[in-house]
Scaffold this active site. Structure first.
Site, PDB file in Angstrom:
ATOM      1  N   ARG A 126       5.122  58.884  -1.474  1.00  0.00           N
ATOM      2  CA  ARG A 126       6.962  58.634  -2.186  1.00  0.00           C
ATOM      3  C   ARG A 126       7.128  58.451  -0.145  1.00  0.00           C
ATOM      4  NH1 ARG A 126       5.693  63.212  -5.161  1.00  0.00           N
ATOM      5  NH2 ARG A 126       6.038  61.957  -6.821  1.00  0.00           N
ATOM      6  N   LYS A 148      15.152  47.567   6.466  1.00  0.00           N
ATOM      7  CA  LYS A 148      14.486  46.905   4.704  1.00  0.00           C
ATOM      8  C   LYS A 148      13.095  46.298   5.199  1.00  0.00           C
ATOM      9  CE  LYS A 148      17.521  43.566   4.170  1.00  0.00           C
ATOM     10  NZ  LYS A 148      18.272  42.604   3.976  1.00  0.00           N
ATOM     11  N   GLU A 190      17.308  33.664  16.468  1.00  0.00           N
ATOM     12  CA  GLU A 190      18.654  35.181  16.398  1.00  0.00           C
ATOM     13  C   GLU A 190      19.172  35.756  17.534  1.00  0.00           C
ATOM     14  OE1 GLU A 190      18.398  35.772  13.126  1.00  0.00           O
ATOM     15  OE2 GLU A 190      16.915  35.401  12.120  1.00  0.00           O
ATOM     16  N   LYS A 232      22.784  44.355  16.914  1.00  0.00           N
ATOM     17  CA  LYS A 232      21.759  44.802  15.994  1.00  0.00           C
ATOM     18  C   LYS A 232      21.823  45.985  15.050  1.00  0.00           C
ATOM     19  CE  LYS A 232      19.158  44.216  11.600  1.00  0.00           C
ATOM     20  NZ  LYS A 232      18.761  43.179  11.119  1.00  0.00           N
ATOM     21  N   GLU A 242      24.118  47.338   4.002  1.00  0.00           N
ATOM     22  CA  GLU A 242      24.476  46.116   3.851  1.00  0.00           C
ATOM     23  C   GLU A 242      25.283  46.426   2.261  1.00  0.00           C
ATOM     24  OE1 GLU A 242      21.465  43.203   2.781  1.00  0.00           O
ATOM     25  OE2 GLU A 242      22.008  42.359   4.837  1.00  0.00           O
ATOM     26  N   ARG A 247      27.155  43.493   7.722  1.00  0.00           N
ATOM     27  CA  ARG A 247      25.998  43.391   7.833  1.00  0.00           C
ATOM     28  C   ARG A 247      25.592  41.981   8.013  1.00  0.00           C
ATOM     29  NH1 ARG A 247      21.007  47.671   7.366  1.00  0.00           N
ATOM     30  NH2 ARG A 247      19.482  46.296   7.850  1.00  0.00           N
ATOM     31  N   ASN A 251      23.881  37.457   9.016  1.00  0.00           N
ATOM     32  CA  ASN A 251      23.216  36.213   7.806  1.00  0.00           C
ATOM     33  C   ASN A 251      23.897  35.033   8.822  1.00  0.00           C
ATOM     34  OD1 ASN A 251      22.065  38.260   6.596  1.00  0.00           O
ATOM     35  ND2 ASN A 251      23.117  38.243   5.148  1.00  0.00           N
ATOM     36  N   HIS A 254      22.221  31.808   7.663  1.00  0.00           N
ATOM     37  CA  HIS A 254      20.504  32.239   7.600  1.00  0.00           C
ATOM     38  C   HIS A 254      21.390  31.574   5.453  1.00  0.00           C
ATOM     39  CE1 HIS A 254      19.488  34.781   9.939  1.00  0.00           C
ATOM     40  NE2 HIS A 254      19.063  35.237   9.430  1.00  0.00           N
ATOM     41  N   HIS A 258      18.299  29.295   4.403  1.00  0.00           N
ATOM     42  CA  HIS A 258      17.057  29.511   3.694  1.00  0.00           C
ATOM     43  C   HIS A 258      16.975  28.399   2.596  1.00  0.00           C
ATOM     44  CE1 HIS A 258      18.129  34.340   3.871  1.00  0.00           C
ATOM     45  NE2 HIS A 258      17.069  34.438   4.567  1.00  0.00           N
ATOM     46  N   HIS A 271      11.551  30.616  10.340  1.00  0.00           N
ATOM     47  CA  HIS A 271      12.576  30.870  10.032  1.00  0.00           C
ATOM     48  C   HIS A 271      13.741  30.667  11.168  1.00  0.00           C
ATOM     49  CE1 HIS A 271      15.641  33.894   7.896  1.00  0.00           C
ATOM     50  NE2 HIS A 271      15.110  34.450   9.447  1.00  0.00           N
TER      51      HIS A 271
END
Lengths: 367, 367
Positions: A126, A148, A190, A232, A242, A247, A251, A254, A258, A271
């Site tokens: 957990r 994340k 980035e 960041k 988010e 936040r 993106n 992105h 993506h 990426h």
């Protein structure tokens, strides 16, 4: 503990605060840093097999020197195996060693290492403490901070995951010396993005010192990476889950990025490369909406090119890319939330972008 | 929304507050309750196949009536399949329906449903809302509240999991009508435990109204279950991550209980049955240490027997059980933390119990 000169930020979250340390040779301080983060017990170091054995060994030694009894597992941690089978392999290893709640998992490698090993730490018993040791520039300035973590399913990327904040993020710039040039460039996409959306001075520094930055030889280079990391960290502290506006700004580039990855097949473009082209498409949208002038678009193009990043894409159609933005899980059930520049270091989100504007801007980045 | 007469507790956690509702026929209110918990989007109802189809259908209808577009999956959710394969089956189903972050997973069934489906919700898209609809008494008074979710690995039980608090816990006492008598008794073990460790009045009520409680026919029965649920909710609110002293008290009887399950092979004794015997062993320890008198031990034995629970175990040796307590993951790396009574409704934890006292007390519960 390292001198606070190397401290990029203290990230503040509901799961506790943690230090993000960026510097040369800081891996040698991992033991004292972990102790000062309140960690005890054993260490379970999971490292990407593509790391140089000497780098893994040095980390292992640094942990043992500080009194952490350490077990090491090296395995492939690439996008190809970023799946539940690899997660189960690591669970199995942890269970063989009877890893306990007071023990710490150390994730060493690129973005996949942080995501996948972080997910293992989020769910083993957990949740056990995790320390992120990102070794690629992209992971340093982006993925390693913010908690994340995720793995892919056959049905899609990052469908399974958690928010599991690390206890410490330790970024040794020396690890970048052996990074392939193309991956390095992807990371700069980035890093420069943080300047574009939130910090005009940082953008300026990237523009004026491109050679120095890419050589990574000087203090300025380290300080600049540290500043990008700090942005960041500030964003994550302000918007841990988010849910707010802040936040989302990360993106930038992105949405189309993506789409490029999905349409061209993952692996064709890195990426960061896809994000670079995506930022050009977004800049085209902002220009067409009268939010920014052509000068800033040119400036963005120039800085990306100075860092060997693509600003156009080939082998895909505008139709395919626009279709892909609609099936992206982040965009379902409503208008797409575009991140757009208002000026250097200034960005906003907008949902009211007409599709013909998007189409024109996307067509402009296709060769 | 149900009248607040049915509200057992509002649990307060770092992931938000949530209502625990206990009453007859409250399943019909699931829609309004979910809305008032701020939930929208679709509902993904995952139900144990052993539920009566009419009960699942009624839940489905109640969700649709409140405007929740609902998909239903029924599958085996037993200890035997409480594993990652079943988790992957549910991920697959969610991906086929493109379940999104704003959608809600509803877990309907016994303890395994709550644990496993809760784990799916904790990790799908890094966490989506979950509503717990426990249908066994054990799950109602214990597992459905507190956010502990988990699945088993070949190497051990509950090795993988998360803390993922539900947005709502809805307990319809009518679901217990079809529960097998032995499982019902197992649930009473946990319910009575709450009286033993924290509430002398509740213990008293269980003692004086055993027939009425087991028939479940009266308001007193519902109120008493609600009170037992409330105790669990209070403990969770006070100690969300099991870091303090309070939540440990809920483990009364569990040290030897877990050992009985492990040594006899899971399935031989129900969890609640093993805990009943474990509480007798713990009472024996407390008596030998002079913490309680023989009268309270006899009283505990009598109430457990009135609810058809075992107070002794056979087919195992004291040596086996003591050995098993040492390899239990909760007890590694230090002295065992025993939960012991000081009086009716009063308990403490102690680490200084001599092994010969444990041995005597354990031998006394072996036939």
């Amino acid at each position: 503990m390292t001198t606070d000169e190397n401290l990029a930020a203290v990230v503040s979250t509901t799961q506790g605060d943690y230090r993000v340390v960026v510097g040369r040779g800081v891996i040698d301080d991992i033991g004292p840093e972990m102790k000062s983060a309140g960690l005890s017990g054993r260490a379970f170091l999971v490292a990407d097999v593509s790391m140089f054995p000497t780098a893994v060994h040095r980390t292992h030694e640094a942990l043992e020197r500080a009194g952490f009894v350490t077990n090491v597992m090296t395995l492939e941690l690439s996008e190809r195996v970023k799946n539940m089978e690899t997660v189960l392999d690591i669970y199995q290893w942890l269970s063989e060693h009877r890893a306990e709640r007071i023990d710490t998992v150390v994730a060493m490698g690129g973005g996949v290492a942080g995501d996948l090993v972080g997910f293992v730490a989020a769910t083993w018993l957990r949740g056990v403490p995790v320390v992120q040791v990102p070794t690629s520039l992209a992971a340093m300035v982006d993925a390693s901070i913010g908690g994340k973590v995720a793995v892919n399913l056959p049905a899609g990327k990052n469908l399974v995951g958690a928010f599991h904040q690390p206890k410490l993020v330790l970024q040794d710039v020396d690890h970048l010396k052996t990074l392939p040039a193309r991956e390095m460039a992807g990371g700069f996409a980035e890093a420069i993005k943080h300047g574009l959306i939130l910090d005009a001075d940082l953008l300026d520094t990237f523009e004026k010192n491109a050679d120095e930055m890419q050589s990574l030889e000087t203090d300025l280079a380290v300080r600049t990476i540290r500043r990008s990391v700090q942005i960041k960290a500030e964003v994550v502290s302000a918007d841990e889950f988010e849910r707010g506006e802040t936040r989302i700004l990360l993106n930038y580039g992105h949405t189309i990025g993506h789409a490029i990855e999905a349409v061209s097949g993952y692996g064709e473009y890195l990426h960061g490369e896809a994000v670079a082209v995506g930022m050009m498409a977004a800049a085209g949208i902002a220009q067409r909406l009268g939010m920014i002038d052509a000068e800033l678009v040119d400036r963005q193009r120039a800085v990306l090119q100075r860092y060997s990043l693509p600003v156009t894409v080939k082998g895909v159609t505008a139709e395919q890319l626009i279709e892909a933005t609609k099936t992206d899980k982040k965009n379902r059930g409503g208008n797409i939330r575009w991140v757009l520049l208002e000026g250097p270091g200034k960005s906003v989100t907008r949902r009211d972008v007409p599709e013909d504007v998007v189409r024109e801007a996307v067509e402009a980045v296709i060769e």
